[in-house]
Write an enzyme that holds these catalytic residues in place. Sequence first.
Site, PDB file in Angstrom:
ATOM      1  N   CYS A   7      12.409  12.523  41.473  1.00 24.86           N
ATOM      2  CA  CYS A   7      12.417  11.059  41.575  1.00 24.86           C
ATOM      3  C   CYS A   7      13.867  10.565  41.566  1.00 24.86           C
ATOM      4  O   CYS A   7      14.640  10.895  40.673  1.00 24.86           O
ATOM      5  CB  CYS A   7      11.649  10.429  40.411  1.00 24.86           C
ATOM      6  SG  CYS A   7      11.725   8.631  40.427  1.00 24.86           S
ATOM      7  N   ASP A  23      17.873 -21.140  11.235  1.00 22.67           N
ATOM      8  CA  ASP A  23      16.559 -21.469  11.761  1.00 22.67           C
ATOM      9  C   ASP A  23      15.511 -20.733  10.936  1.00 22.67           C
ATOM     10  O   ASP A  23      15.000 -19.696  11.330  1.00 22.67           O
ATOM     11  CB  ASP A  23      16.499 -21.059  13.233  1.00 22.67           C
ATOM     12  CG  ASP A  23      15.503 -21.888  14.005  1.00 22.67           C
ATOM     13  OD1 ASP A  23      14.952 -22.839  13.413  1.00 22.67           O
ATOM     14  OD2 ASP A  23      15.283 -21.590  15.183  1.00 22.67           O
ATOM     15  N   LYS A  64      23.595 -23.752  10.674  1.00 23.88           N
ATOM     16  CA  LYS A  64      22.267 -24.328  10.447  1.00 23.88           C
ATOM     17  C   LYS A  64      21.254 -23.235  10.766  1.00 23.88           C
ATOM     18  O   LYS A  64      21.020 -22.897  11.925  1.00 23.88           O
ATOM     19  CB  LYS A  64      22.048 -25.542  11.344  1.00 23.88           C
ATOM     20  CG  LYS A  64      20.687 -26.197  11.150  1.00 23.88           C
ATOM     21  CD  LYS A  64      20.626 -27.516  11.910  1.00 23.88           C
ATOM     22  CE  LYS A  64      19.354 -28.285  11.631  1.00 23.88           C
ATOM     23  NZ  LYS A  64      18.147 -27.571  12.059  1.00 23.88           N
ATOM     24  N   TYR A 105      22.094 -24.255   0.205  1.00 27.76           N
ATOM     25  CA  TYR A 105      23.111 -25.121   0.815  1.00 27.76           C
ATOM     26  C   TYR A 105      23.179 -26.525   0.227  1.00 27.76           C
ATOM     27  O   TYR A 105      23.978 -27.336   0.663  1.00 27.76           O
ATOM     28  CB  TYR A 105      22.921 -25.210   2.324  1.00 27.76           C
ATOM     29  CG  TYR A 105      21.528 -25.640   2.767  1.00 27.76           C
ATOM     30  CD1 TYR A 105      21.037 -26.905   2.472  1.00 27.76           C
ATOM     31  CD2 TYR A 105      20.726 -24.770   3.492  1.00 27.76           C
ATOM     32  CE1 TYR A 105      19.779 -27.293   2.871  1.00 27.76           C
ATOM     33  CE2 TYR A 105      19.461 -25.150   3.901  1.00 27.76           C
ATOM     34  CZ  TYR A 105      18.987 -26.412   3.594  1.00 27.76           C
ATOM     35  OH  TYR A 105      17.739 -26.792   3.978  1.00 27.76           O
ATOM     36  N   GLU A 117      28.785 -25.520   7.826  1.00 35.11           N
ATOM     37  CA  GLU A 117      28.122 -24.231   7.683  1.00 35.11           C
ATOM     38  C   GLU A 117      27.060 -24.064   8.759  1.00 35.11           C
ATOM     39  O   GLU A 117      26.653 -25.032   9.395  1.00 35.11           O
ATOM     40  CB  GLU A 117      27.520 -24.059   6.287  1.00 35.11           C
ATOM     41  CG  GLU A 117      26.572 -25.140   5.894  1.00 35.11           C
ATOM     42  CD  GLU A 117      26.247 -25.099   4.392  1.00 35.11           C
ATOM     43  OE1 GLU A 117      25.153 -25.490   4.034  1.00 35.11           O
ATOM     44  OE2 GLU A 117      27.132 -24.664   3.621  1.00 35.11           O
ATOM     45  N   CYS A 127       6.870   7.888  35.259  1.00 34.70           N
ATOM     46  CA  CYS A 127       6.805   8.529  36.558  1.00 34.70           C
ATOM     47  C   CYS A 127       6.803  10.024  36.310  1.00 34.70           C
ATOM     48  O   CYS A 127       7.612  10.541  35.545  1.00 34.70           O
ATOM     49  CB  CYS A 127       8.018   8.144  37.394  1.00 34.70           C
ATOM     50  SG  CYS A 127       8.275   9.273  38.777  1.00 34.70           S
ATOM     51  N   CYS A 167       9.554   6.911  43.872  1.00 34.17           N
ATOM     52  CA  CYS A 167       9.340   8.189  44.568  1.00 34.17           C
ATOM     53  C   CYS A 167       7.889   8.424  44.968  1.00 34.17           C
ATOM     54  O   CYS A 167       7.603   9.377  45.686  1.00 34.17           O
ATOM     55  CB  CYS A 167       9.822   9.350  43.704  1.00 34.17           C
ATOM     56  SG  CYS A 167       8.723   9.704  42.328  1.00 34.17           S
ATOM     57  N   LYS A 219      24.123 -29.169  17.429  1.00 31.14           N
ATOM     58  CA  LYS A 219      23.230 -28.112  17.904  1.00 31.14           C
ATOM     59  C   LYS A 219      23.893 -27.244  18.961  1.00 31.14           C
ATOM     60  O   LYS A 219      24.825 -27.668  19.635  1.00 31.14           O
ATOM     61  CB  LYS A 219      21.957 -28.744  18.510  1.00 31.14           C
ATOM     62  CG  LYS A 219      21.231 -29.713  17.594  1.00 31.14           C
ATOM     63  CD  LYS A 219      20.426 -28.989  16.556  1.00 31.14           C
ATOM     64  CE  LYS A 219      19.148 -28.486  17.140  1.00 31.14           C
ATOM     65  NZ  LYS A 219      17.959 -28.914  16.439  1.00 31.14           N
ATOM     66  N   CYS A 222       4.686   5.851  41.416  1.00 26.12           N
ATOM     67  CA  CYS A 222       6.040   5.413  41.100  1.00 26.12           C
ATOM     68  C   CYS A 222       6.613   4.597  42.257  1.00 26.12           C
ATOM     69  O   CYS A 222       6.578   5.043  43.398  1.00 26.12           O
ATOM     70  CB  CYS A 222       6.902   6.646  40.842  1.00 26.12           C
ATOM     71  SG  CYS A 222       8.660   6.259  40.724  1.00 26.12           S
TER      72      CYS A 222
HETATM   73  S1  IVH Z   1      21.329 -29.842   4.979  1.00 25.19           S
HETATM   74  C1  IVH Z   1      20.304 -33.839   3.539  1.00 25.19           C
HETATM   75  N1  IVH Z   1      22.269 -27.463   5.612  1.00 25.19           N
HETATM   76  O1  IVH Z   1      17.825 -28.024   8.851  1.00 25.19           O
HETATM   77  C2  IVH Z   1      20.691 -32.577   4.174  1.00 25.19           C
HETATM   78  N2  IVH Z   1      20.118 -28.095   6.353  1.00 25.19           N
HETATM   79  O2  IVH Z   1      17.111 -30.336  10.492  1.00 25.19           O
HETATM   80  C3  IVH Z   1      19.524 -31.831   4.648  1.00 25.19           C
HETATM   81  N3  IVH Z   1      18.951 -26.347   7.599  1.00 25.19           N
HETATM   82  O3  IVH Z   1      15.275 -29.262   6.795  1.00 25.19           O
HETATM   83  C4  IVH Z   1      19.724 -30.496   5.118  1.00 25.19           C
HETATM   84  N4  IVH Z   1      20.551 -24.830   7.479  1.00 25.19           N
HETATM   85  O4  IVH Z   1      15.697 -26.769   6.818  1.00 25.19           O
HETATM   86  C5  IVH Z   1      21.244 -28.345   5.700  1.00 25.19           C
HETATM   87  N5  IVH Z   1      23.162 -25.361   6.088  1.00 25.19           N
HETATM   88  C6  IVH Z   1      22.166 -26.256   6.171  1.00 25.19           C
HETATM   89  C7  IVH Z   1      20.981 -25.941   6.836  1.00 25.19           C
HETATM   90  C8  IVH Z   1      19.977 -26.895   6.919  1.00 25.19           C
HETATM   91  C9  IVH Z   1      19.327 -25.103   7.918  1.00 25.19           C
HETATM   92  C10 IVH Z   1      17.668 -26.955   7.979  1.00 25.19           C
HETATM   93  C11 IVH Z   1      16.888 -27.491   6.809  1.00 25.19           C
HETATM   94  C12 IVH Z   1      16.576 -28.921   7.153  1.00 25.19           C
HETATM   95  C13 IVH Z   1      16.764 -28.933   8.614  1.00 25.19           C
HETATM   96  C14 IVH Z   1      17.148 -30.304   9.109  1.00 25.19           C
END
Ligand code: IVH
Length: 759
Positions: free
Chosen positions: A427, A112, A110, A220, A108, A421, A406, A309, A403
Amino acid sequence: MRRAEALRTELHHHNYCYYVLDNPEISDAEYDRLFRELVALETSYPALRTPDSPSQRVGAPLGERFAEVRHRVPMLSLGNARTDADVQDFDRRIRKDLDTDAVDYVAEPKLDGLAISLVYEDGVLARAATRGDGVAGEDVTAQVRTIGAVPLRLQGGGWPRLLEVRGEVYLPIAAFERLREQMLEAGQTPFKNPRNAAAGSLRQLDPAVTASRPLTMFCYGFGALEDGDLGATQQDALAAFRGWGLRVSPESRVVTGAPGCIAYHRAIGERRDRLDYEIDGVVFKVSDIAAQRRLGHRARDPIWAIAYKYPPREEQTVVRAVEFQVGRTGAVTPVARLEPVDLAGVRVSNATLHNIDEVHRKDVRAGDTVIVRRAGDVIPEVVTVVEQLRPRGTRPVELPKHCPVCGADVVRAEGEAVARCSGGLSCAAQRKEALRHFASRRAMDIDGLGDKLIEQLVERDLVQDPADLYRLGVDDYADLPRMGRRSAQNLVEALDRSRRSTLARFIYALGIREVGEATAAALAAHFQGLAPLLAAGIDSFIVDEPGIAGVGEKTAAALLEWLDAHPDAAPGDEPFADWLAELGVRGLRPAAAAQIAERWPDATALRGAAVAELRGAKHSLIDGVGPIVAAHITSFFAQSHNREVIDKLLDPDIGAITWQAPAAGSVAAKAGSGRQPLAGKTVVITGTLSRPREAIKARLEALGAKVTGSVSSKTDYLLAGADAGSKRAKAEALGIRVLDEAALMALTAGGSEPAADAG
Ligand code: IVH
């Protein structure tokens, strides 16, 4: 009592449809109605109010800081993979440890955002906490309760008596952009990225602030469980979450082995720019929960999960120069020229700085090291300056006075962030847009002058300004590629037809900022010609109403209300002005109090005043022309290049544009610009008229009259409205002509001496 419970259940359901399913079943108004009914019941019978009631989302502000919460099960972090090979290593280790050939993973995005733990006791949200250092975090229960996507109680049944759900709270990108704009407008330093915005919004002692930010959450994973379980696999757990009304990422998939993980990473990466939330990678978790337990964890991260990442969207680089670009609407926009950097796979060498205020707020200078960022499809922007790395001898950036394209003045209307401008018609950066507007149907209506043709004319340098269109002949147009003689002929005929226009269309065609069709028509009707409009200063558009400077409607009303509520209040020994200033009326400053005291000597006199007399206000004389539009108009006509283009357009040898009198029935203007039938006449106005006195005065002045306040032997006409009193009598005694408004119209229309007196 049963009604309260039914309402709660119904509201929980609609809340879930709206925030989790993104699919409301009822209108906002209907939701509000149910909500208000519940609140009314709970107010009458406070005993009915339960902690999980939908009415209890926004609680009271906390004291000084957040309480500490120790996590029952530590909140771990994640190891990182940066290459396909890292993922293959990860999968190989797992297969070896579990002694199997193929492993299923739940994959899934990750997000931010901010990791949050939600503890449900008997299905009711009991506590929400931040991750903190993983062992202990902060109690943000009151804040998290305001998030619509977080159920205050779970749906259905079968949940563990104690269930700790984990997930990520985040702010969608669109909401983040909106919040940034609001903060910029309010003069605050905006959050740098959606992650900071989410954290900043959640870590607010006052939950009402959190409630005002459209945070949401994806769940999650899980932590502590007591008396119950979530099934055998990670996807079982997610399915159970969904069933209980928790929000789970729709992108979550089961994939097999390293190849499945790598393909997932690629597929999400391709859609990264189109997701409405920030992600910095994807996460793979061994699907089998028993296997997760066997694998266990290292000091800080689980062995059974890894984050793959994406390249960062923020990088550090150096600003080579700050330059200004002119857009097709004339907006003068600062741009940072950068040492090129790769931002998530895109080579970036320019970043927008939005406007000059933003440049100054961030204090970006040539030579600075900066953080640049690219979010979604938006243009890269400079986030912040790394001040420690600023070289010596840099200088703050200034808005250019002229400007860069022109050379016309760069102007910035009061209260506007964007500088522009003023070259407009002439212009080069704005030329195509100016021509397009000039030729458009509602402006000069030049048939056959489309975008393609305008492009060619400008690119071949045949047309510098709209007047050049009229200079070119059939031969010139016929020379253009893909332009037959026939079309050239038609175009020249269309240009000829456009020469006979109306003043309103002509004013509109000039493309003065904020002057649309209606305003152009109002200007034409008011000024009756171009010359008076060209000569008009700001005070031909706007008058200051008599009143106290710095006193607005609210302050005036508040002051008079206070006096009303305190009928006997009066200053003792102190001066009236000081007494007023110290009443504590909001917005009433000492300078204004002093002015009030000059006009109304004591409290009794002031009690008799009206709000309208107190408030200082600007009054516009022409529909649609407030102070900002008036400034655009006067600055447009103040520019010599604009006047040159206008002269060319009207020149009988070049543009030869003329206009007809406005249609019958309207205030007629027979001739073209500058007819002044009242030149040299002195006029006095009295009585109640159909329009504000100032508007009529300005109109008479535009027609050449001098408007004075009292009737004397020098007066030529008295314009008398209803209930004209002593001035009329005096005028009649002196044998001065008395006109009503209709007679005045006839006068300005016909240009002859008025035929009859008004009385
Ligand atoms: S699993 C033991 N799933 O990433 C598993 N983390 O770098 C721990 N995060 O602190 C996390 N999306 O804040 C998991 N789909 C996802 C996530 C996720 C974002 C963040 C979470 C965690 C950090 C770890």
